[in-house]
Design a protein around this motif. Sequence first.
Motif, PDB file in Angstrom:
ATOM      1  N   ILE A 110       0.866  -1.534   0.361  1.00 57.45           N
ATOM      2  CA  ILE A 110      -0.355   0.202   0.318  1.00 57.45           C
ATOM      3  C   ILE A 110       0.919   1.112  -0.046  1.00 57.45           C
ATOM      4  O   ILE A 110       0.264   2.226  -0.101  1.00 57.45           O
ATOM      5  N   PHE A 111       2.445   1.234   1.186  1.00 60.27           N
ATOM      6  CA  PHE A 111       3.189   2.450   1.239  1.00 60.27           C
ATOM      7  C   PHE A 111       4.211   2.401   0.444  1.00 60.27           C
ATOM      8  O   PHE A 111       4.436   3.609   0.196  1.00 60.27           O
ATOM      9  N   GLY A 112       4.413   1.295  -0.317  1.00 62.53           N
ATOM     10  CA  GLY A 112       5.895   1.281  -0.776  1.00 62.53           C
ATOM     11  C   GLY A 112       6.760   0.807   0.064  1.00 62.53           C
ATOM     12  O   GLY A 112       6.706   0.234   1.261  1.00 62.53           O
ATOM     13  N   GLU A 136      -3.128  12.833  -5.922  1.00 59.96           N
ATOM     14  CA  GLU A 136      -3.680  11.136  -6.886  1.00 59.96           C
ATOM     15  C   GLU A 136      -3.646  10.342  -5.817  1.00 59.96           C
ATOM     16  O   GLU A 136      -4.654   9.708  -5.366  1.00 59.96           O
ATOM     17  N   ASN A 137      -2.884  10.126  -4.772  1.00 57.30           N
ATOM     18  CA  ASN A 137      -1.740   8.995  -3.869  1.00 57.30           C
ATOM     19  C   ASN A 137      -1.517   9.047  -2.635  1.00 57.30           C
ATOM     20  O   ASN A 137      -1.822   8.643  -2.556  1.00 57.30           O
ATOM     21  N   PHE A 138      -1.474  11.010  -2.299  1.00 59.14           N
ATOM     22  CA  PHE A 138      -1.008  11.119  -1.102  1.00 59.14           C
ATOM     23  C   PHE A 138      -1.770  12.146   0.092  1.00 59.14           C
ATOM     24  O   PHE A 138      -2.718  12.583  -1.141  1.00 59.14           O
ATOM     25  N   ILE A 139      -1.825  11.639   1.176  1.00 62.27           N
ATOM     26  CA  ILE A 139      -2.569  13.084   1.970  1.00 62.27           C
ATOM     27  C   ILE A 139      -2.355  14.150   1.533  1.00 62.27           C
ATOM     28  O   ILE A 139      -2.770  15.414   1.929  1.00 62.27           O
ATOM     29  N   SER A 140      -0.634  14.333   1.666  1.00 64.16           N
ATOM     30  CA  SER A 140      -0.101  15.568   1.661  1.00 64.16           C
ATOM     31  C   SER A 140       1.274  15.396   0.424  1.00 64.16           C
ATOM     32  O   SER A 140       1.497  14.550   0.154  1.00 64.16           O
ATOM     33  N   ALA A 141       2.026  16.400   0.112  1.00 61.46           N
ATOM     34  CA  ALA A 141       3.108  16.358  -0.492  1.00 61.46           C
ATOM     35  C   ALA A 141       3.910  15.851  -0.009  1.00 61.46           C
ATOM     36  O   ALA A 141       4.661  15.033  -0.302  1.00 61.46           O
ATOM     37  N   GLU A 149       7.276   8.500   5.654  1.00 59.23           N
ATOM     38  CA  GLU A 149       6.466  10.162   5.438  1.00 59.23           C
ATOM     39  C   GLU A 149       5.408   9.596   5.156  1.00 59.23           C
ATOM     40  O   GLU A 149       4.161  10.406   6.017  1.00 59.23           O
ATOM     41  N   ASP A 150       4.908   9.179   4.197  1.00 54.66           N
ATOM     42  CA  ASP A 150       3.395   8.430   3.959  1.00 54.66           C
ATOM     43  C   ASP A 150       2.378   7.987   4.851  1.00 54.66           C
ATOM     44  O   ASP A 150       1.332   8.427   5.204  1.00 54.66           O
ATOM     45  N   PHE A 151       3.682   6.774   5.608  1.00 55.10           N
ATOM     46  CA  PHE A 151       2.428   6.045   7.217  1.00 55.10           C
ATOM     47  C   PHE A 151       2.425   7.363   7.858  1.00 55.10           C
ATOM     48  O   PHE A 151       0.940   7.565   9.038  1.00 55.10           O
ATOM     49  N   GLN A 236      -7.466   3.844   1.248  1.00 60.48           N
ATOM     50  CA  GLN A 236      -7.419   2.271   1.581  1.00 60.48           C
ATOM     51  C   GLN A 236      -6.408   2.287   2.403  1.00 60.48           C
ATOM     52  O   GLN A 236      -5.905   1.500   3.768  1.00 60.48           O
ATOM     53  N   LYS A 237      -5.320   4.180   2.252  1.00 59.29           N
ATOM     54  CA  LYS A 237      -4.195   4.186   4.083  1.00 59.29           C
ATOM     55  C   LYS A 237      -4.621   4.162   4.341  1.00 59.29           C
ATOM     56  O   LYS A 237      -4.158   3.473   5.693  1.00 59.29           O
ATOM     57  N   LEU A 238      -5.823   5.235   4.759  1.00 62.35           N
ATOM     58  CA  LEU A 238      -6.562   5.187   6.302  1.00 62.35           C
ATOM     59  C   LEU A 238      -7.050   3.566   6.843  1.00 62.35           C
ATOM     60  O   LEU A 238      -7.305   3.560   7.616  1.00 62.35           O
ATOM     61  N   GLN A 239      -8.082   3.262   5.508  1.00 69.48           N
ATOM     62  CA  GLN A 239      -8.438   1.711   5.712  1.00 69.48           C
ATOM     63  C   GLN A 239      -7.163   1.041   6.929  1.00 69.48           C
ATOM     64  O   GLN A 239      -7.474   0.179   7.782  1.00 69.48           O
ATOM     65  N   PHE A 240      -6.385   1.120   6.150  1.00 67.83           N
ATOM     66  CA  PHE A 240      -4.832   0.154   6.881  1.00 67.83           C
ATOM     67  C   PHE A 240      -5.165   0.142   7.763  1.00 67.83           C
ATOM     68  O   PHE A 240      -4.124  -0.499   8.633  1.00 67.83           O
TER      69      PHE A 240
END
Length: 249
Positions: A110-112, A136-141, A149-151, A236-240
């Motif tokens: 999901i995150f990489g 399109e795929n991330f909550i922030s830049a 950092e995505d997590f 999907q990331k929030l669901q994880f």
Amino acid sequence: MEIAKHRLFYSLMALRLPLQTREQNPEHGLVFEFLAEQTEGTRKKILTGHDEGMIIINLNEADDAKRAQLRAEMHEPYRTLLGHFRHEIGHYFWDVLVRDSHEINEYRAIFGDESADYGEALAKYYEQGAPADWQENFISAYATSHPWEDFAETWAHYLHIVDTLETARAFGLQIHPRISRAESLDATIDFNPYAATSVEQLIASWVPLTLTMNNLNRSMGEKDLYPFVLTQPVIQKLQFIHNIIHRWQ
């Protein structure tokens, strides 16, 4: 600083997450350091961050003017002291709930792959910025810089959602816009967000609430309080994150 930290711990305790002090776990237990750059005539760069349970917060983040200046310099739509606490604790709980668990493969899907060189990834981000299509795929830049950092950014966002929804519930908020065909924007926040059964349950109330908050801000001549877009990959990331929290419970 302490008010923000207390609000953070309210959420962590409401979610019944595992918490250990440095006395309980000398190597990885939680400990906080609030540090000032200016000390007795010397100046040292203090970076807000996390390392094996130690969370460091630069005291400049508690100064509204300095924080606003940093937000403008870094072209951020949102920067708060509480947001820093929630982000850094996300790194801590990645270590606790994901790093050595059977969730790691799902996380990577999901995150990489977090094994990508962290220092190089951050250097590239600060040099080149986020991709043009990052929303399109991330909550922030900043979430584009590295899977860690995505997590952490998504974790912080999850805490934003559940805590704000709980406050709305405490005030008995109901949202029923007086415009045609607005049924999808109706929301009665009559459930405990900390015990939500799914992210979809949260989002169903969150979207109407944030639209309401943004329009109230605009009526006061302010920028949107909630300058984020929840795309399907972000959900999907929030669901994880929702799943790993509630599996622990």
